[in-house]
Scaffold this motif. Structure first.
Motif, PDB file in Angstrom:
ATOM      1  N   ILE A 200     -22.424  37.494  32.069  1.00  9.34           N
ATOM      2  CA  ILE A 200     -21.843  38.405  31.080  1.00  9.34           C
ATOM      3  C   ILE A 200     -22.118  37.910  29.674  1.00  9.34           C
ATOM      4  O   ILE A 200     -22.510  38.676  28.783  1.00  9.34           O
ATOM      5  N   ALA A 201     -21.940  36.616  29.450  1.00  7.56           N
ATOM      6  CA  ALA A 201     -22.170  36.058  28.116  1.00  7.56           C
ATOM      7  C   ALA A 201     -23.626  36.194  27.698  1.00  7.56           C
ATOM      8  O   ALA A 201     -23.930  36.467  26.525  1.00  7.56           O
ATOM      9  N   ALA A 202     -24.546  36.005  28.645  1.00  9.31           N
ATOM     10  CA  ALA A 202     -25.973  36.108  28.321  1.00  9.31           C
ATOM     11  C   ALA A 202     -26.328  37.507  27.850  1.00  9.31           C
ATOM     12  O   ALA A 202     -27.085  37.683  26.891  1.00  9.31           O
ATOM     13  N   VAL A 203     -25.779  38.541  28.489  1.00  8.35           N
ATOM     14  CA  VAL A 203     -26.067  39.917  28.091  1.00  8.35           C
ATOM     15  C   VAL A 203     -25.276  40.294  26.841  1.00  8.35           C
ATOM     16  O   VAL A 203     -25.790  40.980  25.945  1.00  8.35           O
ATOM     17  N   ALA A 204     -24.039  39.840  26.751  1.00 10.38           N
ATOM     18  CA  ALA A 204     -23.186  40.193  25.607  1.00 10.38           C
ATOM     19  C   ALA A 204     -23.809  39.773  24.286  1.00 10.38           C
ATOM     20  O   ALA A 204     -23.667  40.466  23.267  1.00 10.38           O
ATOM     21  N   SER A 205     -24.516  38.658  24.294  1.00 15.59           N
ATOM     22  CA  SER A 205     -25.133  38.176  23.063  1.00 15.59           C
ATOM     23  C   SER A 205     -26.268  39.078  22.598  1.00 15.59           C
ATOM     24  O   SER A 205     -26.695  38.998  21.437  1.00 15.59           O
ATOM     25  N   LEU A 206     -26.773  39.948  23.485  1.00 11.61           N
ATOM     26  CA  LEU A 206     -27.892  40.825  23.150  1.00 11.61           C
ATOM     27  C   LEU A 206     -27.459  42.250  22.808  1.00 11.61           C
ATOM     28  O   LEU A 206     -28.291  43.067  22.405  1.00 11.61           O
ATOM     29  N   LEU A 207     -26.176  42.550  22.952  1.00 10.84           N
ATOM     30  CA  LEU A 207     -25.715  43.915  22.721  1.00 10.84           C
ATOM     31  C   LEU A 207     -25.826  44.308  21.260  1.00 10.84           C
ATOM     32  O   LEU A 207     -25.565  43.499  20.369  1.00 10.84           O
ATOM     33  N   THR A 208     -26.209  45.562  21.030  1.00 17.54           N
ATOM     34  CA  THR A 208     -26.239  46.101  19.670  1.00 17.54           C
ATOM     35  C   THR A 208     -25.241  47.263  19.591  1.00 17.54           C
ATOM     36  O   THR A 208     -24.063  47.040  19.339  1.00 17.54           O
ATOM     37  N   ASP A 209     -25.690  48.499  19.841  1.00 21.11           N
ATOM     38  CA  ASP A 209     -24.760  49.624  19.777  1.00 21.11           C
ATOM     39  C   ASP A 209     -24.537  50.263  21.149  1.00 21.11           C
ATOM     40  O   ASP A 209     -24.044  51.378  21.255  1.00 21.11           O
ATOM     41  N   GLU A 210     -24.869  49.548  22.221  1.00 29.77           N
ATOM     42  CA  GLU A 210     -24.681  50.097  23.560  1.00 29.77           C
ATOM     43  C   GLU A 210     -23.190  50.309  23.867  1.00 29.77           C
ATOM     44  O   GLU A 210     -22.329  49.573  23.385  1.00 29.77           O
ATOM     45  N   LEU A 211     -22.925  51.313  24.684  1.00 29.13           N
ATOM     46  CA  LEU A 211     -21.593  51.504  25.236  1.00 29.13           C
ATOM     47  C   LEU A 211     -21.513  50.731  26.545  1.00 29.13           C
ATOM     48  O   LEU A 211     -22.438  50.779  27.358  1.00 29.13           O
ATOM     49  N   VAL A 212     -20.415  50.021  26.750  1.00 27.31           N
ATOM     50  CA  VAL A 212     -20.314  49.105  27.883  1.00 27.31           C
ATOM     51  C   VAL A 212     -19.078  49.430  28.709  1.00 27.31           C
ATOM     52  O   VAL A 212     -17.993  49.666  28.167  1.00 27.31           O
ATOM     53  N   VAL A 213     -19.242  49.437  30.021  1.00 35.19           N
ATOM     54  CA  VAL A 213     -18.119  49.581  30.953  1.00 35.19           C
ATOM     55  C   VAL A 213     -18.062  48.323  31.805  1.00 35.19           C
ATOM     56  O   VAL A 213     -19.083  47.902  32.365  1.00 35.19           O
ATOM     57  N   THR A 214     -16.881  47.710  31.897  1.00 29.03           N
ATOM     58  CA  THR A 214     -16.733  46.529  32.747  1.00 29.03           C
ATOM     59  C   THR A 214     -15.892  46.853  33.961  1.00 29.03           C
ATOM     60  O   THR A 214     -14.916  47.599  33.880  1.00 29.03           O
ATOM     61  N   ASN A 215     -16.245  46.250  35.072  1.00 26.57           N
ATOM     62  CA  ASN A 215     -15.495  46.417  36.300  1.00 26.57           C
ATOM     63  C   ASN A 215     -14.072  45.887  36.123  1.00 26.57           C
ATOM     64  O   ASN A 215     -13.800  45.075  35.231  1.00 26.57           O
ATOM     65  N   LEU A 216     -13.174  46.326  36.986  1.00 26.88           N
ATOM     66  CA  LEU A 216     -11.777  45.955  36.856  1.00 26.88           C
ATOM     67  C   LEU A 216     -11.547  44.467  37.100  1.00 26.88           C
ATOM     68  O   LEU A 216     -12.344  43.790  37.755  1.00 26.88           O
ATOM     69  N   GLY A 217     -10.470  43.950  36.539  1.00 25.82           N
ATOM     70  CA  GLY A 217     -10.072  42.579  36.790  1.00 25.82           C
ATOM     71  C   GLY A 217     -10.729  41.579  35.860  1.00 25.82           C
ATOM     72  O   GLY A 217     -10.918  41.830  34.665  1.00 25.82           O
ATOM     73  N   VAL A 218     -11.102  40.442  36.411  1.00 23.39           N
ATOM     74  CA  VAL A 218     -11.589  39.317  35.625  1.00 23.39           C
ATOM     75  C   VAL A 218     -12.852  39.628  34.821  1.00 23.39           C
ATOM     76  O   VAL A 218     -12.996  39.131  33.697  1.00 23.39           O
ATOM     77  N   PRO A 219     -13.811  40.431  35.311  1.00 26.66           N
ATOM     78  CA  PRO A 219     -15.000  40.701  34.486  1.00 26.66           C
ATOM     79  C   PRO A 219     -14.665  41.221  33.094  1.00 26.66           C
ATOM     80  O   PRO A 219     -15.295  40.833  32.107  1.00 26.66           O
ATOM     81  N   GLY A 220     -13.687  42.102  32.985  1.00 29.87           N
ATOM     82  CA  GLY A 220     -13.284  42.592  31.672  1.00 29.87           C
ATOM     83  C   GLY A 220     -12.732  41.482  30.798  1.00 29.87           C
ATOM     84  O   GLY A 220     -13.029  41.411  29.596  1.00 29.87           O
ATOM     85  N   ASN A 221     -11.926  40.606  31.393  1.00 30.36           N
ATOM     86  CA  ASN A 221     -11.389  39.481  30.632  1.00 30.36           C
ATOM     87  C   ASN A 221     -12.513  38.583  30.125  1.00 30.36           C
ATOM     88  O   ASN A 221     -12.465  38.081  28.991  1.00 30.36           O
ATOM     89  N   GLU A 222     -13.532  38.392  30.962  1.00 33.51           N
ATOM     90  CA  GLU A 222     -14.631  37.503  30.565  1.00 33.51           C
ATOM     91  C   GLU A 222     -15.482  38.124  29.458  1.00 33.51           C
ATOM     92  O   GLU A 222     -15.941  37.411  28.563  1.00 33.51           O
ATOM     93  N   LEU A 223     -15.690  39.434  29.501  1.00 27.61           N
ATOM     94  CA  LEU A 223     -16.405  40.069  28.398  1.00 27.61           C
ATOM     95  C   LEU A 223     -15.576  40.025  27.121  1.00 27.61           C
ATOM     96  O   LEU A 223     -16.095  39.743  26.041  1.00 27.61           O
ATOM     97  N   TYR A 224     -14.282  40.302  27.235  1.00 24.09           N
ATOM     98  CA  TYR A 224     -13.403  40.248  26.064  1.00 24.09           C
ATOM     99  C   TYR A 224     -13.443  38.862  25.416  1.00 24.09           C
ATOM    100  O   TYR A 224     -13.450  38.731  24.190  1.00 24.09           O
ATOM    101  N   ALA A 225     -13.503  37.819  26.237  1.00 25.57           N
ATOM    102  CA  ALA A 225     -13.476  36.450  25.722  1.00 25.57           C
ATOM    103  C   ALA A 225     -14.721  36.109  24.919  1.00 25.57           C
ATOM    104  O   ALA A 225     -14.646  35.359  23.938  1.00 25.57           O
ATOM    105  N   VAL A 226     -15.880  36.649  25.317  1.00 27.49           N
ATOM    106  CA  VAL A 226     -17.119  36.265  24.638  1.00 27.49           C
ATOM    107  C   VAL A 226     -17.546  37.249  23.559  1.00 27.49           C
ATOM    108  O   VAL A 226     -18.184  36.868  22.576  1.00 27.49           O
ATOM    109  N   ARG A 227     -17.188  38.561  23.742  1.00 32.09           N
ATOM    110  CA  ARG A 227     -17.580  39.520  22.719  1.00 32.09           C
ATOM    111  C   ARG A 227     -16.784  40.812  22.847  1.00 32.09           C
ATOM    112  O   ARG A 227     -17.237  41.782  23.473  1.00 32.09           O
TER     113      ARG A 227
END
Length: 384
Positions: A200-227
């Motif tokens: 998640i962190a590897a892709v999050a660092s490359l995001l520009t204006d994309e819309l992103v949907v995260t799966n329920l539970g911990v994946p969302g927390n991990e994306l929130y933590a990095v970006r």
């Protein structure tokens, strides 16, 4: 035709897209829907809940058309997505089990539907006769005005008699089915040492204006933590609905959409053939495959040693697929500018990071996300 009258009320309510599974008691209606609306067929009714959520979040006005038995498979998705996030979901349901029903198994569930919907505080409208069809427009308007599900139970009696076509199947014209299928597929999966948070962190660092949907539970927390960003739609529940939401977003607007989904969710859904059939070029699905139900304690899934998610996507008809097994390869795959839908199968090790829970309520996530997606005029429609 009563079917034409019904769809005039649907159109008058502003519906632009109908997501459906057919019912044999509404074959004429189904045919007319295909002719008069943007139409998407799903394989399971609950996938339509996520698909409609994504379409609405992108600024569309979707409706579902199903037979009422499908509400049984939709209830968890309804109560964990459109209810807490306050999203409209009008559902035009052919009410089985109540009028001249010849199929015994349709009765036990369907005869109790009003009581069940009352117990769940889900608003519904009953259309008993053809003269009640005008109730459809008001029910759909209610769903969009109050941002909630509204179930429209239509008795098959409506389509009978003068002007009705109940039981008369429309002529189906199928194109030729001839096609060549060729698949050369060889992959090696090595023992993974990176985890979902790394991917998640590897892709999050490359995001520009994309819309992103995260799966329920911990994946969302991990994306929130990095970006954390307003363009992230964090799921709080609705198992299996990440990719349906992302598909709706991709079909409903032009910006690129990225879905962080999981192996458990993807093995539990029937959405991949729908993705292949609709073929949105702006959709990227990143399958974070740790071979386990990560958010519930890393219980193994069948992806760990049996099923291959990339091959599953290929079999569903998605041709742009790849397998990645480290941070460098996932970055390279994400940077590629090949047309979608893309399916990036990331093989990772089980294990969760210690990311804290997302500090937002469902409605807060909705408001932030739609504020980033909608134009000022669209925002005025939602927020007033």
């Amino acid at each position: 035709m009563h079917e034409e009258s019904a769809l005039r009320y649907v159109a008058s309510a502003g519906v632009d897209t109908v997501v459906s599974l057919p019912c044999d008691r509404t074959q004429g209606l189904y045919c007319l829907i295909q002719e008069n609306f943007r139409h998407i067929t799903v394989m399971r009714e609950e996938d339509g809940v996520g698909l409609c959520a994504g379409l609405f979040l992108a600024g569309n006005r979707p409706m579902m058309h199903i037979q009422s038995s499908g509400l049984g498979t939709m209830l968890n998705a309804i109560m964990t997505l459109p209810v807490p996030y306050e999203l409209p979901l009008p559902v035009l349901a052919s009410w089985r089990g109540v009028h001249r029903e010849k199929t015994e198994v349709q009765m036990p569930f369907n005869i109790h539907l009003p009581d069940l919907l009352d117990a769940l505080d889900i608003v519904y409208t009953v259309v008993h006769e053809a003269g009640d069809l005008d109730r459809i427009e008001g029910a759909i308007a209610d769903a969009f005005e109050h941002h909630r599900p509204h179930i429209i139970l239509v008795s098959p009696k409506v389509w009978e008699g003068i002007g009705g076509t109940a039981g008369v199947p429309p002529a189906q014209i199928f194109p030729l089915r001839n096609r060549d299928i060729s698949l050369a597929y060889e992959r090696t999966i090595t023992q993974p040492f990176w985890r979902r948070a790394d991917a998640i962190a590897a892709v999050a660092s490359l995001l520009t204006d994309e819309l992103v949907v995260t799966n329920l539970g911990v994946p969302g927390n991990e994306l929130y933590a990095v970006r954390d960003r307003p363009e992230n739609f964090y799921m709080m529940g609705s198992y299996t609905q990440a990719t349906p939401i992302g598909l709706g977003l991709a079909l409903g607007q032009d910006r690129d959409v990225v879905v962080f989904d999981g192996d458990g969710s993807l093995l539990g859904t029937a959405i991949l053939p729908v993705v292949a059939a609709e073929a949105p070029a702006n959709l990227t699905i990143i399958a974070l495959d740790n071979g386990s139900f990560g958010s519930t304690g890393d219980q193994p899934t069948h992806a760990y040693a049996v099923a291959d998610l990339e091959l599953l996507a290929r079999g569903a008809g998605i041709t742009n697929t790849c397998k990645v097994q480290d941070e460098e390869s996932i970055r390279a795959a994400f940077r590629s500018h090949s047309s979608g839908p893309r399916f990036i199968h990331a093989v990772i090790a089980p294990g969760n990071s210690k990311a804290l829970s997302i500090p937002f309520r469902a409605r807060d996530i909705r408001d932030r996300f739609m504020g980033a997606v909608w134009s000022p005029a669209m925002k005025q429609t939602l927020f007033g």
